[in-house]
Design a protein around this motif. Structure first.
Motif, PDB file in Angstrom:
ATOM      1  N   UNK A 241       0.794  -1.224   0.000  1.00 26.39           N
ATOM      2  CA  UNK A 241       0.000   0.000   0.000  1.00 26.39           C
ATOM      3  C   UNK A 241       0.830   1.280   0.000  1.00 26.39           C
ATOM      4  N   UNK A 242       2.128   1.153  -0.213  1.00 26.85           N
ATOM      5  CA  UNK A 242       2.968   2.313  -0.460  1.00 26.85           C
ATOM      6  C   UNK A 242       3.211   3.242   0.706  1.00 26.85           C
ATOM      7  N   UNK A 243       3.032   2.747   1.938  1.00 24.80           N
ATOM      8  CA  UNK A 243       3.331   3.589   3.091  1.00 24.80           C
ATOM      9  C   UNK A 243       4.758   3.323   3.581  1.00 24.80           C
ATOM     10  N   UNK A 244       5.253   4.227   4.374  1.00 24.79           N
ATOM     11  CA  UNK A 244       6.600   4.122   4.944  1.00 24.79           C
ATOM     12  C   UNK A 244       6.495   4.048   6.463  1.00 24.79           C
ATOM     13  N   UNK A 245       7.210   3.104   7.068  1.00 21.61           N
ATOM     14  CA  UNK A 245       7.242   3.024   8.529  1.00 21.61           C
ATOM     15  C   UNK A 245       8.161   4.122   9.049  1.00 21.61           C
ATOM     16  N   UNK A 246       7.583   5.063   9.786  1.00 20.54           N
ATOM     17  CA  UNK A 246       8.327   6.215  10.282  1.00 20.54           C
ATOM     18  C   UNK A 246       8.958   5.909  11.635  1.00 20.54           C
ATOM     19  N   UNK A 247       8.183   5.266  12.516  1.00 16.27           N
ATOM     20  CA  UNK A 247       8.662   5.093  13.886  1.00 16.27           C
ATOM     21  C   UNK A 247       7.880   3.986  14.582  1.00 16.27           C
ATOM     22  N   UNK A 248       8.572   3.265  15.456  1.00 17.75           N
ATOM     23  CA  UNK A 248       7.908   2.388  16.416  1.00 17.75           C
ATOM     24  C   UNK A 248       8.125   3.015  17.783  1.00 17.75           C
ATOM     25  N   UNK A 249       7.030   3.374  18.461  1.00 21.74           N
ATOM     26  CA  UNK A 249       7.130   4.093  19.729  1.00 21.74           C
ATOM     27  C   UNK A 249       7.344   3.159  20.913  1.00 21.74           C
ATOM     28  N   UNK A 250       7.432   1.859  20.664  1.00 20.96           N
ATOM     29  CA  UNK A 250       7.612   0.908  21.751  1.00 20.96           C
ATOM     30  C   UNK A 250       6.384   0.057  21.953  1.00 20.96           C
ATOM     31  N   UNK A 251       6.370  -0.683  23.056  1.00 20.21           N
ATOM     32  CA  UNK A 251       5.283  -1.614  23.337  1.00 20.21           C
ATOM     33  C   UNK A 251       4.568  -1.257  24.631  1.00 20.21           C
ATOM     34  N   UNK A 252       3.266  -1.492  24.637  1.00 18.78           N
ATOM     35  CA  UNK A 252       2.485  -1.318  25.855  1.00 18.78           C
ATOM     36  C   UNK A 252       2.786  -2.464  26.808  1.00 18.78           C
ATOM     37  N   UNK A 253       2.262  -2.375  28.013  1.00 20.42           N
ATOM     38  CA  UNK A 253       2.497  -3.428  29.003  1.00 20.42           C
ATOM     39  C   UNK A 253       1.824  -4.737  28.605  1.00 20.42           C
ATOM     40  N   UNK A 254       0.856  -4.672  27.672  1.00 11.96           N
ATOM     41  CA  UNK A 254       0.232  -5.902  27.191  1.00 11.96           C
ATOM     42  C   UNK A 254       0.805  -6.323  25.840  1.00 11.96           C
ATOM     43  N   UNK A 255       2.036  -5.847  25.560  1.00 12.72           N
ATOM     44  CA  UNK A 255       2.842  -6.329  24.433  1.00 12.72           C
ATOM     45  C   UNK A 255       2.241  -6.000  23.069  1.00 12.72           C
ATOM     46  N   UNK A 256       1.802  -4.751  22.909  1.00 20.30           N
ATOM     47  CA  UNK A 256       1.338  -4.306  21.600  1.00 20.30           C
ATOM     48  C   UNK A 256       2.156  -3.088  21.189  1.00 20.30           C
ATOM     49  N   UNK A 257       2.692  -3.131  19.993  1.00 24.93           N
ATOM     50  CA  UNK A 257       3.541  -2.041  19.518  1.00 24.93           C
ATOM     51  C   UNK A 257       2.706  -0.926  18.900  1.00 24.93           C
ATOM     52  N   UNK A 258       3.230   0.286  18.978  1.00 20.81           N
ATOM     53  CA  UNK A 258       2.598   1.449  18.368  1.00 20.81           C
ATOM     54  C   UNK A 258       3.450   1.871  17.173  1.00 20.81           C
ATOM     55  N   UNK A 259       2.892   1.738  15.975  1.00 24.19           N
ATOM     56  CA  UNK A 259       3.627   1.937  14.735  1.00 24.19           C
ATOM     57  C   UNK A 259       3.071   3.127  13.968  1.00 24.19           C
ATOM     58  N   UNK A 260       3.943   4.049  13.579  1.00 23.77           N
ATOM     59  CA  UNK A 260       3.527   5.214  12.818  1.00 23.77           C
ATOM     60  C   UNK A 260       3.982   5.065  11.367  1.00 23.77           C
ATOM     61  N   UNK A 261       3.027   5.205  10.444  1.00 20.93           N
ATOM     62  CA  UNK A 261       3.301   5.102   9.018  1.00 20.93           C
ATOM     63  C   UNK A 261       2.990   6.439   8.342  1.00 20.93           C
ATOM     64  N   UNK A 262       3.664   6.656   7.203  1.00 22.69           N
ATOM     65  CA  UNK A 262       3.442   7.866   6.423  1.00 22.69           C
ATOM     66  C   UNK A 262       3.163   7.466   4.968  1.00 22.69           C
ATOM     67  N   UNK A 263       2.193   8.128   4.358  1.00 25.34           N
ATOM     68  CA  UNK A 263       1.919   7.874   2.947  1.00 25.34           C
ATOM     69  C   UNK A 263       3.111   8.319   2.122  1.00 25.34           C
ATOM     70  N   UNK A 264       3.305   7.702   0.973  1.00 26.33           N
ATOM     71  CA  UNK A 264       4.483   7.993   0.150  1.00 26.33           C
ATOM     72  C   UNK A 264       4.501   9.441  -0.314  1.00 26.33           C
ATOM     73  N   UNK A 265       3.324  10.039  -0.430  1.00 26.63           N
ATOM     74  CA  UNK A 265       3.233  11.452  -0.818  1.00 26.63           C
ATOM     75  C   UNK A 265       2.281  12.167   0.124  1.00 26.63           C
ATOM     76  N   UNK A 266       2.719  12.380   1.414  1.00 29.58           N
ATOM     77  CA  UNK A 266       1.832  12.979   2.408  1.00 29.58           C
ATOM     78  C   UNK A 266       1.554  14.431   2.121  1.00 29.58           C
TER      79      UNK A 266
END
Length: 266
Positions: A241-266
């Motif tokens: 889908x042409x997005x770029x992974x910008x950052x992973x902010x880490x994991x919550x205490x229940x082991x879920x990651x927070x992932x930030x993506x950016x469109x190829x032409x934001x």
């Protein structure tokens, strides 16, 4: 599907009907009546910089104001409100008159009971709009989202929030449904914050449904997309889908990651 189920409770000599709190996994669409009790918003907020939106969308770009956000699977709005306060640095009891001019959130959920509760309890009605929407219904989705965006002369949202919803889409709509869901989000949002559920949550959700004697998820046993779900979603969004992974902010205490993506032409 509605989580508005009832059970009979006997108090002293009186019998009265009260809402029954569904056990974890008993809501087939993740529409738990009191979700924030076992996954409090603070666990996400501590991982997210309060200045994130101001960094992504600098204030000097006044023509882009307000920032428009889409929260898919908002439940009863606890996390939506918490995110709004967090990114605008608002404190409890504070209602900044300029807040709605800086950030507007459209929050949707499949459960009308939860949406009504969100509307009634929202402390920022000018900044957050709550609507009942099955996001996988293409016609309804297009009408409701386009109606909101057109108020601001926009065709896409600045940022989308997809917080612990991917598993429920996947279990109810299969591999292709998950792929389509992420395709729709990537086409609708310049940035996308995703919190995927790990595979162990899939197994737990299916096990609890069976334990409660409810119908199993139609697609669970036939899913080919499985294993490291965070990585699977990264692959789908970046490769398909042409997005770029910008950052992973880490994991919550229940082991879920927070992932930030950016469109190829934001």
């Amino acid at each position: 599907f509605s989580a508005d189920t009832t059970s009979l409770f006997v108090c002293g000599n009186e019998a009265e009907e009260e809402p029954r709190v569904l056990e974890p996994g008993a809501a087939p669409f993740g529409n738990f009546p009191h979700y924030s009790r076992f996954h409090p918003p603070e666990q996400r907020l501590r991982l997210l910089p309060p200045e994130l939106l101001r960094r992504l969308f600098p204030p000097e770009r006044s023509e882009a104001r307000p920032i428009l956000g889409l929260d898919v699977g908002c439940n009863s709005g606890d996390l939506s409100v918490a995110l709004y306060k967090h990114f605008l640095s608002l404190h409890d009891g504070e209602n900044c008159s300029d807040a709605s001019r800086e950030l507007r959130l459209l929050c949707c959920d499949i459960d009308p009971v939860l949406v009504e509760r969100a509307k009634k309890e929202c402390p920022f009605p000018d900044g957050l709009n709550f609507i009942t929407l099955d996001f996988m219904n293409q016609r309804t989705r297009k009408v409701l989202l386009s109606s909101f965006l057109s108020q601001f002369g926009r065709s896409v949202f600045d940022i989308g929030f997809c917080m612990s919803i991917t598993m429920w889409i996947h279990l109810n709509h299969g591999d292709h449904g998950l792929w389509e869901f992420l395709a729709h989000l990537s086409s609708l949002c310049r940035y996308l914050l995703v919190e995927p559920q790990p595979w162990k949550c899939y197994r737990a959700a299916a096990r609890r449904l069976r334990k409660l004697g409810l119908h199993d998820f139609d697609h669970f046993h036939s899913l080919a997309i499985r294993g490291d779900m965070a990585n699977q979603i990264v692959q789908i969004l970046t490769q398909d889908h042409g997005m770029e992974l910008v950052c992973c902010f880490g994991n919550t205490s229940w082991d879920r990651s927070l992932l930030l993506f950016r469109a190829s032409d934001p």
